[in-house]
Design a protein around this motif. Sequence first.
Motif, PDB file in Angstrom:
ATOM      1  N   TYR A 294      -6.374   3.839   3.279  1.00 34.61           N
ATOM      2  CA  TYR A 294      -5.320   3.157   4.040  1.00 34.61           C
ATOM      3  C   TYR A 294      -3.976   3.296   3.323  1.00 34.61           C
ATOM      4  CZ  TYR A 294      -2.704  -0.840   5.979  1.00 34.61           C
ATOM      5  OH  TYR A 294      -1.741  -1.647   6.552  1.00 34.61           O
ATOM      6  N   ILE A 295      -3.976   3.106   2.004  1.00 34.51           N
ATOM      7  CA  ILE A 295      -2.741   3.259   1.229  1.00 34.51           C
ATOM      8  C   ILE A 295      -2.258   4.708   1.281  1.00 34.51           C
ATOM      9  CG2 ILE A 295      -1.755   3.164  -1.093  1.00 34.51           C
ATOM     10  CD1 ILE A 295      -3.619   0.774  -1.643  1.00 34.51           C
ATOM     11  N   GLU A 296      -3.185   5.661   1.215  1.00 36.51           N
ATOM     12  CA  GLU A 296      -2.808   7.073   1.304  1.00 36.51           C
ATOM     13  C   GLU A 296      -2.225   7.395   2.676  1.00 36.51           C
ATOM     14  OE1 GLU A 296      -2.661   9.313  -1.149  1.00 36.51           O
ATOM     15  OE2 GLU A 296      -3.158   7.558  -2.385  1.00 36.51           O
ATOM     16  N   ARG A 297      -2.731   6.744   3.692  1.00 32.97           N
ATOM     17  CA  ARG A 297      -2.193   6.934   5.051  1.00 32.97           C
ATOM     18  C   ARG A 297      -0.730   6.519   5.105  1.00 32.97           C
ATOM     19  NH1 ARG A 297      -5.240   4.405  10.403  1.00 32.97           N
ATOM     20  NH2 ARG A 297      -3.946   5.410  12.014  1.00 32.97           N
ATOM     21  N   TRP A 298      -0.414   5.424   4.426  1.00 27.89           N
ATOM     22  CA  TRP A 298       0.974   4.968   4.372  1.00 27.89           C
ATOM     23  C   TRP A 298       1.842   5.971   3.619  1.00 27.89           C
ATOM     24  CZ3 TRP A 298       3.927   1.395   6.638  1.00 27.89           C
ATOM     25  CH2 TRP A 298       3.286   0.398   7.376  1.00 27.89           C
ATOM     26  N   LYS A 299       1.341   6.452   2.509  1.00 26.45           N
ATOM     27  CA  LYS A 299       2.115   7.395   1.708  1.00 26.45           C
ATOM     28  C   LYS A 299       2.376   8.682   2.487  1.00 26.45           C
ATOM     29  CE  LYS A 299       0.527   5.727  -2.803  1.00 26.45           C
ATOM     30  NZ  LYS A 299      -0.298   6.046  -4.014  1.00 26.45           N
ATOM     31  N   LYS A 300       1.391   9.112   3.250  1.00 23.27           N
ATOM     32  CA  LYS A 300       1.544  10.336   4.027  1.00 23.27           C
ATOM     33  C   LYS A 300       2.509  10.132   5.191  1.00 23.27           C
ATOM     34  CE  LYS A 300      -1.127  13.884   6.464  1.00 23.27           C
ATOM     35  NZ  LYS A 300      -2.480  14.336   6.883  1.00 23.27           N
ATOM     36  N   ALA A 301       2.401   8.974   5.848  1.00 23.75           N
ATOM     37  CA  ALA A 301       3.230   8.721   7.032  1.00 23.75           C
ATOM     38  C   ALA A 301       4.638   8.268   6.682  1.00 23.75           C
ATOM     39  CB  ALA A 301       2.553   7.670   7.919  1.00 23.75           C
ATOM     40  N   GLU A 302       4.764   7.444   5.620  1.00 21.67           N
ATOM     41  CA  GLU A 302       6.060   6.828   5.317  1.00 21.67           C
ATOM     42  C   GLU A 302       6.577   7.155   3.914  1.00 21.67           C
ATOM     43  OE1 GLU A 302       7.724   5.073   7.574  1.00 21.67           O
ATOM     44  OE2 GLU A 302       6.130   5.311   9.068  1.00 21.67           O
ATOM     45  N   ASN A 303       5.778   7.897   3.151  1.00 19.08           N
ATOM     46  CA  ASN A 303       6.154   8.254   1.788  1.00 19.08           C
ATOM     47  C   ASN A 303       6.341   7.031   0.892  1.00 19.08           C
ATOM     48  OD1 ASN A 303       6.596  10.265  -0.154  1.00 19.08           O
ATOM     49  ND2 ASN A 303       8.822  10.083   0.050  1.00 19.08           N
ATOM     50  N   ARG A 304       5.547   5.991   1.118  1.00 16.84           N
ATOM     51  CA  ARG A 304       5.637   4.751   0.340  1.00 16.84           C
ATOM     52  C   ARG A 304       4.432   3.883   0.673  1.00 16.84           C
ATOM     53  NH1 ARG A 304       7.010   0.658   3.867  1.00 16.84           N
ATOM     54  NH2 ARG A 304       8.049   1.294   5.797  1.00 16.84           N
ATOM     55  N   ILE A 305       4.233   2.851  -0.142  1.00 15.49           N
ATOM     56  CA  ILE A 305       3.262   1.824   0.239  1.00 15.49           C
ATOM     57  C   ILE A 305       3.985   0.811   1.128  1.00 15.49           C
ATOM     58  CG2 ILE A 305       1.877   2.138  -1.838  1.00 15.49           C
ATOM     59  CD1 ILE A 305       3.088  -0.450  -2.915  1.00 15.49           C
ATOM     60  N   PRO A 306       3.277   0.066   1.948  1.00 14.36           N
ATOM     61  CA  PRO A 306       3.965  -0.843   2.869  1.00 14.36           C
ATOM     62  C   PRO A 306       4.564  -2.049   2.164  1.00 14.36           C
ATOM     63  CG  PRO A 306       1.597  -1.132   3.026  1.00 14.36           C
ATOM     64  CD  PRO A 306       1.819   0.061   2.134  1.00 14.36           C
ATOM     65  N   ASN A 307       5.577  -2.615   2.762  1.00 14.59           N
ATOM     66  CA  ASN A 307       6.126  -3.880   2.290  1.00 14.59           C
ATOM     67  C   ASN A 307       5.103  -4.974   2.571  1.00 14.59           C
ATOM     68  OD1 ASN A 307       8.821  -3.018   1.482  1.00 14.59           O
ATOM     69  ND2 ASN A 307       9.153  -2.614   3.646  1.00 14.59           N
ATOM     70  N   GLY A 308       4.686  -5.661   1.509  1.00 14.84           N
ATOM     71  CA  GLY A 308       3.681  -6.706   1.696  1.00 14.84           C
ATOM     72  C   GLY A 308       2.334  -6.122   2.071  1.00 14.84           C
ATOM     73  N   LEU A 309       1.798  -5.276   1.192  1.00 15.66           N
ATOM     74  CA  LEU A 309       0.536  -4.583   1.468  1.00 15.66           C
ATOM     75  C   LEU A 309      -0.563  -5.509   1.979  1.00 15.66           C
ATOM     76  CD1 LEU A 309      -1.458  -2.190   1.324  1.00 15.66           C
ATOM     77  CD2 LEU A 309      -1.696  -2.657  -1.134  1.00 15.66           C
ATOM     78  N   PRO A 310      -0.852  -6.645   1.314  1.00 12.60           N
ATOM     79  CA  PRO A 310      -1.952  -7.491   1.803  1.00 12.60           C
ATOM     80  C   PRO A 310      -1.729  -7.996   3.226  1.00 12.60           C
ATOM     81  CG  PRO A 310      -1.278  -8.156  -0.399  1.00 12.60           C
ATOM     82  CD  PRO A 310      -0.239  -7.211   0.097  1.00 12.60           C
ATOM     83  N   TYR A 311      -0.480  -8.308   3.566  1.00  7.30           N
ATOM     84  CA  TYR A 311      -0.188  -8.775   4.922  1.00  7.30           C
ATOM     85  C   TYR A 311      -0.511  -7.681   5.938  1.00  7.30           C
ATOM     86  CZ  TYR A 311       2.314 -12.742   2.847  1.00  7.30           C
ATOM     87  OH  TYR A 311       2.639 -13.880   2.148  1.00  7.30           O
ATOM     88  N   THR A 312      -0.150  -6.440   5.609  1.00 12.46           N
ATOM     89  CA  THR A 312      -0.429  -5.357   6.561  1.00 12.46           C
ATOM     90  C   THR A 312      -1.930  -5.138   6.722  1.00 12.46           C
ATOM     91  OG1 THR A 312      -0.372  -3.524   4.944  1.00 12.46           O
ATOM     92  CG2 THR A 312       1.730  -4.232   5.888  1.00 12.46           C
TER      93      THR A 312
END
Length: 388
Positions: A294-312
Amino acid sequence: MRSTANRRALLRGIAAAAVTAALGSALPATAQQQTLKFGLAMPLTGSQSSYGKDQIKATEWAVDDINKKGGVNGKKLEVIVLDTQADPTVGINAVNRLINVDKVPVFVTAWSAVVKAVAPIANREKVLELSIGANAPEISKLGDYVFTAFPLADVDVSALANYTSKSLKHKRAAVLYANNDSGVEAAKVYRSVFEKAGGRVVAYETYDPKATDFTGMLLKVRTANPEFIHLHGLVADMPIVISQMRQLGMKQRVSTYAGGYNPQMIERAGAGAEGLIVTSLAPNEKQNPNVGPYIERWKKAENRIPNGLPYTQYLYDAAYLVAALYEYVEKNKLPATGENMRKALLAVKTFDLPMTGKLTVNDDHTVRKPVNLLTVKGGQFVPMATVE
């Protein structure tokens, strides 16, 4: 004869047109029955939009993932997103539209002030409201149709207060909190738990989250000379408070709740964030094998981890929770109403969700989860402890 034939042809044409029109008008209704809708009222604009947009994206990803695997009994899940700006008045308008125009039987929202403001509408209209992300303890007491699928402040803030006293051995703490629904209620929890654990709160100060100068408050806190400081605000104001604290020579370690588990905290507070303790109410990649991809999906799509990872993670799972409610309703051949969605929630109670794992909705409208503590070390969040 020709005129008679023409009349017959005309009548046949009118009849065919009527049938076609009837079928055409029926198609949207049929299509609508094949789509299972729910609402998502979150901040797309305003000061909290960096959180809200990422949480919305997580939910939309989950809806797509569910639909790619066949949806719910072959029916597609659909999320209708409306902006709340994290503002109660805007939230009321959004929820009214979701209920009265979009006719959703269930909606997801967050931010304590918004959750509380729209609760009377959910109860009056008998539409299920799922609070996912807000943490004011009183959310569990907002009525029959309001449930949280996210642990409230009495879970992670209590864990922080106990850990500070019992594990870190600090006995003199200051509590600084934003003057909003989340801050006020969470501060009460921290003070109560810390003092029951044998500590003493030597400074208890509130502030306007829209302020930019916190010097006066911080000078009072410095005079009280606490060993430790708990801060409960928003990602917009907390880095400023920490930076000004360090400028005044205050070197005490600081803790905050899951709202502080955000790369923006480190970016904005800089070196002042070193040693900061934050909470996470969702499992990490070592605790749940689904989290790493899931974290890798964020990095691939947005080039970052999400703001407030646990909330997402919780907002991703929100779609699976709603899908489980619809599955119960479909299986029992019930109309998709708010009353039946509530009935489904109470009947199923325990859900196995992909990003946050087992979730049990208790009879008192609360949920409980282990609390992960992380600390900032070398400009990165690193695991510190897990408190059951």
